[in-house]
Design a protein around this motif. Sequence first.
Motif, PDB file in Angstrom:
ATOM      1  N   GLY A  24     -10.625  -1.974   7.179  1.00 28.47           N
ATOM      2  CA  GLY A  24     -10.246  -2.734   8.353  1.00 28.47           C
ATOM      3  C   GLY A  24      -8.753  -2.945   8.529  1.00 28.47           C
ATOM      4  O   GLY A  24      -8.340  -3.767   9.354  1.00 28.47           O
ATOM      5  N   LEU A  25      -7.931  -2.216   7.784  1.00 30.66           N
ATOM      6  CA  LEU A  25      -6.486  -2.320   7.985  1.00 30.66           C
ATOM      7  C   LEU A  25      -6.097  -1.466   9.188  1.00 30.66           C
ATOM      8  O   LEU A  25      -6.794  -0.517   9.544  1.00 30.66           O
ATOM      9  CB  LEU A  25      -5.745  -1.860   6.732  1.00 30.66           C
ATOM     10  N   VAL A  26      -4.989  -1.814   9.822  1.00 29.89           N
ATOM     11  CA  VAL A  26      -4.564  -1.111  11.035  1.00 29.89           C
ATOM     12  C   VAL A  26      -3.148  -0.560  10.839  1.00 29.89           C
ATOM     13  O   VAL A  26      -2.349  -1.143  10.112  1.00 29.89           O
ATOM     14  CB  VAL A  26      -4.606  -2.046  12.259  1.00 29.89           C
ATOM     15  N   PRO A  27      -2.826   0.570  11.493  1.00 29.72           N
ATOM     16  CA  PRO A  27      -1.469   1.106  11.384  1.00 29.72           C
ATOM     17  C   PRO A  27      -0.470   0.114  11.984  1.00 29.72           C
ATOM     18  O   PRO A  27      -0.667  -0.402  13.072  1.00 29.72           O
ATOM     19  CB  PRO A  27      -1.507   2.394  12.202  1.00 29.72           C
ATOM     20  N   PRO A  57       1.400  -6.900   2.990  1.00 32.10           N
ATOM     21  CA  PRO A  57       2.403  -7.256   3.990  1.00 32.10           C
ATOM     22  C   PRO A  57       2.163  -6.605   5.338  1.00 32.10           C
ATOM     23  O   PRO A  57       1.526  -5.558   5.455  1.00 32.10           O
ATOM     24  CB  PRO A  57       3.691  -6.718   3.370  1.00 32.10           C
ATOM     25  N   ARG A  58       2.730  -7.263   6.327  1.00 32.55           N
ATOM     26  CA  ARG A  58       2.805  -6.742   7.690  1.00 32.55           C
ATOM     27  C   ARG A  58       4.271  -6.870   8.088  1.00 32.55           C
ATOM     28  O   ARG A  58       4.873  -7.931   7.922  1.00 32.55           O
ATOM     29  CB  ARG A  58       1.905  -7.571   8.598  1.00 32.55           C
ATOM     30  N   CYS A  59       4.859  -5.785   8.568  1.00 33.07           N
ATOM     31  CA  CYS A  59       6.262  -5.823   8.992  1.00 33.07           C
ATOM     32  C   CYS A  59       6.355  -6.449  10.373  1.00 33.07           C
ATOM     33  O   CYS A  59       5.733  -5.957  11.314  1.00 33.07           O
ATOM     34  CB  CYS A  59       6.853  -4.414   9.043  1.00 33.07           C
ATOM     35  N   THR A  60       7.094  -7.539  10.467  1.00 33.85           N
ATOM     36  CA  THR A  60       7.270  -8.166  11.779  1.00 33.85           C
ATOM     37  C   THR A  60       8.331  -7.383  12.537  1.00 33.85           C
ATOM     38  O   THR A  60       9.286  -6.872  11.945  1.00 33.85           O
ATOM     39  CB  THR A  60       7.688  -9.642  11.646  1.00 33.85           C
ATOM     40  N   LEU A  90       0.864  -1.180   0.000  1.00 36.28           N
ATOM     41  CA  LEU A  90       0.000   0.000   0.000  1.00 36.28           C
ATOM     42  C   LEU A  90       0.895   1.223   0.000  1.00 36.28           C
ATOM     43  O   LEU A  90       1.685   1.425   0.912  1.00 36.28           O
ATOM     44  CB  LEU A  90      -0.908   0.022   1.227  1.00 36.28           C
ATOM     45  N   SER A  91       0.794   1.998  -1.043  1.00 36.14           N
ATOM     46  CA  SER A  91       1.673   3.148  -1.200  1.00 36.14           C
ATOM     47  C   SER A  91       1.444   4.183  -0.113  1.00 36.14           C
ATOM     48  O   SER A  91       0.348   4.349   0.410  1.00 36.14           O
ATOM     49  CB  SER A  91       1.460   3.761  -2.576  1.00 36.14           C
ATOM     50  N   PHE A 110       5.557   0.938  11.131  1.00 39.35           N
ATOM     51  CA  PHE A 110       6.066   2.169  10.533  1.00 39.35           C
ATOM     52  C   PHE A 110       4.940   3.132  10.154  1.00 39.35           C
ATOM     53  O   PHE A 110       5.140   4.026   9.344  1.00 39.35           O
ATOM     54  CB  PHE A 110       6.914   1.834   9.291  1.00 39.35           C
ATOM     55  N   GLY A 111       3.749   2.925  10.714  1.00 35.86           N
ATOM     56  CA  GLY A 111       2.608   3.767  10.403  1.00 35.86           C
ATOM     57  C   GLY A 111       1.921   3.384   9.106  1.00 35.86           C
ATOM     58  O   GLY A 111       1.006   4.060   8.659  1.00 35.86           O
ATOM     59  N   ILE A 112       2.370   2.299   8.481  1.00 33.00           N
ATOM     60  CA  ILE A 112       1.794   1.807   7.235  1.00 33.00           C
ATOM     61  C   ILE A 112       0.561   0.985   7.569  1.00 33.00           C
ATOM     62  O   ILE A 112       0.574   0.189   8.509  1.00 33.00           O
ATOM     63  CB  ILE A 112       2.812   0.932   6.474  1.00 33.00           C
ATOM     64  N   LEU A 113      -0.520   1.160   6.817  1.00 26.73           N
ATOM     65  CA  LEU A 113      -1.710   0.351   7.040  1.00 26.73           C
ATOM     66  C   LEU A 113      -1.413  -1.103   6.664  1.00 26.73           C
ATOM     67  O   LEU A 113      -0.887  -1.379   5.582  1.00 26.73           O
ATOM     68  CB  LEU A 113      -2.882   0.879   6.226  1.00 26.73           C
ATOM     69  N   GLU A 114      -1.747  -2.008   7.570  1.00 29.11           N
ATOM     70  CA  GLU A 114      -1.444  -3.425   7.409  1.00 29.11           C
ATOM     71  C   GLU A 114      -2.658  -4.263   7.779  1.00 29.11           C
ATOM     72  O   GLU A 114      -3.528  -3.826   8.536  1.00 29.11           O
ATOM     73  CB  GLU A 114      -0.297  -3.840   8.336  1.00 29.11           C
TER      74      GLU A 114
END
Length: 191
Positions: free
Chosen positions: A98-101, A79-82, A54-55, A104-108
């Motif tokens: 329904g994505l969550v920050p 993706p979700r950053c582990t 997600l850009s 790194f503040g990226i929606l995941e």
Amino acid sequence: MVDATDNKAQLRGRLRAARAAIGPSERGRSDEAIRRQVLAMGDWGRSDVVYAYLSLKDEVDTRALVSDALRAGKRVALPRCTSTQRELAWHYVSSLDGLVPGRFGILEPDPALHEPASAAGAVRSLALVPGLTFDDEGFRLGYGGGYYDGFLSRFEGVSVGLCRSSLRVESLAGMGCLEPHDVPVDLVVEA
């Protein structure tokens, strides 16, 4: 002697400034041209699964491509950053709701609500890969976390870097910006 890490840090700074200087109308035209090229690819048409990012801010916009994939009946994984392994954990989504920050503040995707997706063995799949720049060999300069290099080393589908033409470079190796762990994408779509 300057090592690749120093070169990468300097180049990242220059590329971030150049990317931020691209005006909204030019970004929009470029992003739409990139989108059209991706949709016209045979690999896009053959893919059952699209691994997308997600850009953020001034990155090449991917939200329209995610919507295109969902409308075409493709499975979409985000993706979700582990936090512990510096890896990307992928999860299937059916919408961008329904994505969550994340870290790194990226929606995941919320791992409690979204089915895991494995990048290994995903042969009829296509991955949209972010980067500050890509070179003629498909190598990329990302943000320095190594998340996508790890993903690309295991991914068996077709990896596609998305890049604005004004940010493309000829050779990251020639600029002293490649390290042994860097993994190229299969092809780069630019406009």
